[in-house]
Design an enzyme around this catalytic site. Structure first.
Site, PDB file in Angstrom:
ATOM      1  N   LYS A 200       0.835  -1.208   0.000  1.00 28.81           N
ATOM      2  CA  LYS A 200       0.000   0.000   0.000  1.00 28.81           C
ATOM      3  C   LYS A 200       0.867   1.254   0.000  1.00 28.81           C
ATOM      4  CE  LYS A 200      -3.751   0.196   2.533  1.00 28.81           C
ATOM      5  NZ  LYS A 200      -4.695   0.390   3.678  1.00 28.81           N
ATOM      6  N   GLU A 206      10.035  -5.741   4.122  1.00 26.33           N
ATOM      7  CA  GLU A 206      10.155  -7.094   3.574  1.00 26.33           C
ATOM      8  C   GLU A 206       9.864  -7.110   2.069  1.00 26.33           C
ATOM      9  OE1 GLU A 206       8.407  -7.561   7.806  1.00 26.33           O
ATOM     10  OE2 GLU A 206       8.215  -6.186   6.102  1.00 26.33           O
ATOM     11  N   GLY A 261      -5.323  -3.941   4.979  1.00 26.56           N
ATOM     12  CA  GLY A 261      -4.560  -4.977   4.288  1.00 26.56           C
ATOM     13  C   GLY A 261      -5.217  -6.344   4.326  1.00 26.56           C
ATOM     14  N   ARG A 262      -5.739  -6.751   5.486  1.00 24.99           N
ATOM     15  CA  ARG A 262      -6.308  -8.091   5.598  1.00 24.99           C
ATOM     16  C   ARG A 262      -7.661  -8.206   4.930  1.00 24.99           C
ATOM     17  NH1 ARG A 262      -5.719  -5.413  10.104  1.00 24.99           N
ATOM     18  NH2 ARG A 262      -7.417  -4.936  11.558  1.00 24.99           N
ATOM     19  N   GLU A 347      -5.558 -10.421  13.956  1.00 26.90           N
ATOM     20  CA  GLU A 347      -5.070  -9.051  13.764  1.00 26.90           C
ATOM     21  C   GLU A 347      -6.211  -8.062  13.981  1.00 26.90           C
ATOM     22  OE1 GLU A 347      -1.752  -8.172  10.925  1.00 26.90           O
ATOM     23  OE2 GLU A 347      -3.285  -6.971   9.936  1.00 26.90           O
ATOM     24  N   HIS A 377      -4.925 -37.130  12.410  1.00 26.41           N
ATOM     25  CA  HIS A 377      -3.767 -37.920  12.816  1.00 26.41           C
ATOM     26  C   HIS A 377      -2.748 -37.075  13.566  1.00 26.41           C
ATOM     27  CE1 HIS A 377      -5.037 -41.490  10.509  1.00 26.41           C
ATOM     28  NE2 HIS A 377      -5.598 -40.581   9.735  1.00 26.41           N
ATOM     29  N   LYS A 505       7.715  -3.649  13.621  1.00 27.07           N
ATOM     30  CA  LYS A 505       8.321  -3.200  12.365  1.00 27.07           C
ATOM     31  C   LYS A 505       9.257  -2.016  12.598  1.00 27.07           C
ATOM     32  CE  LYS A 505       5.276  -2.943   8.918  1.00 27.07           C
ATOM     33  NZ  LYS A 505       3.967  -2.737   8.233  1.00 27.07           N
TER      34      LYS A 505
END
Length: 544
Positions: A200, A206, A261-262, A347, A377, A505
């Site tokens: 954005k 990163e 963002g999410r 979040e 399992h 961050k």
């Protein structure tokens, strides 16, 4: 600190005490219509919530609690574009991206323009009009992002593999660990690779680190004078930074601050979805979500699927002290859905700050899960016999995209068997008889039987769809988005900021500066300084 501030808390607590001593099976015996009464349908999804430790009075009180918190008005405020993200003073209009019926006109115009631009670009790739700098057609799309700029498009693209466009491969890079990016670059051809840089702000550490490495890889392979703009596009609100990086301004797809963002896979962040699956399938994804938006907006609370799921979650989190919630899709293609929901839910609602002051109840359960039947399992042991109450959502399509019906039948049978077993459990007498049946003596069986006992009465929801299609997946994602919002209203928190993400961050940037001897690290604690020194020493050893 577990009970929300509600006027009917005393009765809810009393009901919890009654229901804790009552078996789920007995609730079915008491109500012959329980399955019908505790189920609903919306937007291609069917929800059976009858295997929950609730009765009609408990549900009525939970719906009253939602009205007490003005949920109906707040749903309209969300969808109508009011500034409900009050800490950042802006709306949260992800529903506008898929054309919900009450989308503000100005937002709808912006979204329509982006969809036109996306459609034209996707067509230029699929028709081979857009080519790499050496004239090769594009065969590989590499999305570089993190968080919402990665998890949503990745999950959707994997979930809808049967709709994958021929001759297009989609890859996703998020981790700043170079191993993530390098493993993909090792299997792609720079002449036919297109990178989508999703950020954005176009400042995410990163993402820019990975994008820079990808650009260096491209120039080493194709020469320093390669036309980078033929291999890079961006989804961002910061056109200036994208252009400085080497991306043509015409190939920057806009984003807006009223989309978190999410919640952004519906926006231009969904470009890799459209490239990988086709624009029509991307639009079908949006259409399914829009149908769920309209259901959420129009249906009464008692028939409202996101509201029902949310209130059940509040019931277990706050009145049964359930700290976690498992999501178990019985569909291999949905294996990343639990991971996606971790960000969406944790979040959003992993907060301790209320609108005013601090919260007075537990919020944001830990979300986890795995695709069935794999989980059977591993962690299902804890679900059946562990000491913790873990509510479970089972998700299953009725039909597969393959012709191996025997596989699908076994898969679906396993899904139903787990919810049934979690409900009925196994008694001491049943366990004892099982030991006797395999040859143990009465005395041995008596001594060992308690090891096989399962108390049952573990609550589950079952969500079914006819088939995992773009439209049904869109509805499923929107269902959980709205569930999270409803819970935030009950808990009086803002689900649309994420200050806890920002702190780490910022500190990471400072520590990088210390490592590179650019800033003084003496303000850090002794442990952090020691760990930094160890890393610096390892770099010195590498230089020897």
């Amino acid at each position: 600190m577990s009970i929300p501030s509600l006027s009917h808390n005393d009765e809810l607590l009393a009901l919890q005490n009654v229901l804790a001593s009552q078996s789920l099976i007995s609730l079915f015996v008491e109500d012959a219509n329980r399955t019908e009464d505790y189920s609903c349908e919306a937007s291609g999804l069917y929800l059976d919530y009858s295997k929950n430790r609730v009765n009609s009075r408990a549900m009525a009180l939970l719906f009253n609690a939602a009205r007490e918190k003005n949920l109906e008005q707040k749903i309209q405020a969300l969808l109508g574009g009011e500034a409900i993200n009050y800490t950042e003073k802006r709306p949260a209009l992800h529903t506008a991206l898929r054309g919900a019926s009450n989308t503000p006109a100005d937002k709808k115009a912006l979204v329509d323009d982006v969809h036109v631009k996306m459609a034209e670009f996707v067509d230029s790739i699929h028709s081979c009009r857009w080519r790499g700098s050496t004239g090769k057609t594009i065969t590989d799309i590499v999305n570089i992002g993190i968080g919402g700029s990665d998890l949503g498009p990745l999950m959707v693209t994997e979930a809808l593999k049967p709709y994958q466009q021929k001759n297009i491969r989609c890859h996703f890079v998020s981790n700043v660990d170079a191993a993530d990016l390098l493993s993909i670059l090792a299997n792609t051809n720079p002449e036919s690779t297109l990178f989508v840089v999703a950020s954005k702000t176009f400042t995410t550490l990163e993402t820019l680190t990975n994008a820079t490495t990808a650009r260096d890889w491209l120039t080493r392979a194709l020469g320093a004078d390669v036309d980078v703009s033929k291999h890079f596009v961006a989804t961002t609100s910061n056109v200036e930074n994208a252009v400085k990086f080497g991306i043509d301004a015409r190939n920057v797809f806009p984003m807006w601050d009223w989309v978190g963002g999410r919640y952004s896979l519906w926006s231009s962040i969904g470009l890799p979805i459209a490239l990988g699956l086709g624009m029509e399938n991307f639009k079908a994804l949006l259409a399914g979500a829009a149908e769920m938006d309209n259901h959420f907006s129009e249906q009464p609370l008692e028939k409202n699927m996101p509201v029902i799921l949310a209130l059940l979650g509040v019931w277990y989190t706050n009145y049964w002290e359930a700290d976690t919630h498992a999501i178990i899709p019985y569909a291999h293609d949905l294996r990343l859905f639990p991971k996606y929901l971790q960000q969406l839910d944790m979040e959003s609602n992993g907060k301790s700050a209320a609108h005013k002051g601090q919260v007075k109840q537990a919020t944001g359960p830990i979300i986890w899960g795995e695709a069935g039947t794999n989980g059977q399992h591993s962690f299902h042991q804890l679900l059946h016999q562990g000491t913790r109450l873990v509510p479970v959502d089972f998700i299953a399509p009725l039909k597969a995209h393959h012709e191996h019906n025997d596989h699908q039948t076994h898969l679906f049978a396993n899904c139903l068997s787990q919810s049934y077993a979690l409900m009925v459990g196994k008694t001491l007498e049943q366990a004892k008889q099982e030991f006797i049946d395999i040859g143990y003596s009465d005395e041995e069986s008596e001594q060992l039987a308690h090891h096989k006992v399962m108390e049952g009465n573990r609550p589950t929801n079952t969500i079914l769809m006819d088939q995992l299609t773009p439209k049904n997946l869109g509805a499923l994602i929107a269902l959980y988005e709205h569930k999270v919002f409803v819970q935030s209203v009950i808990w009086d928190i803002n689900p649309f900021d994420q200050w806890g993400v920002e702190l780490g961050k910022k500190i990471s940037t400072l520590i990088s500066g210390v490592i590179n001897n650019e800033i003084d690290g003496s303000t850090f604690d002794a442990s952090t300084q020691s760990l930094i020194k160890r890393y610096q020493n390892s770099l010195k050893l590498d230089d020897l």
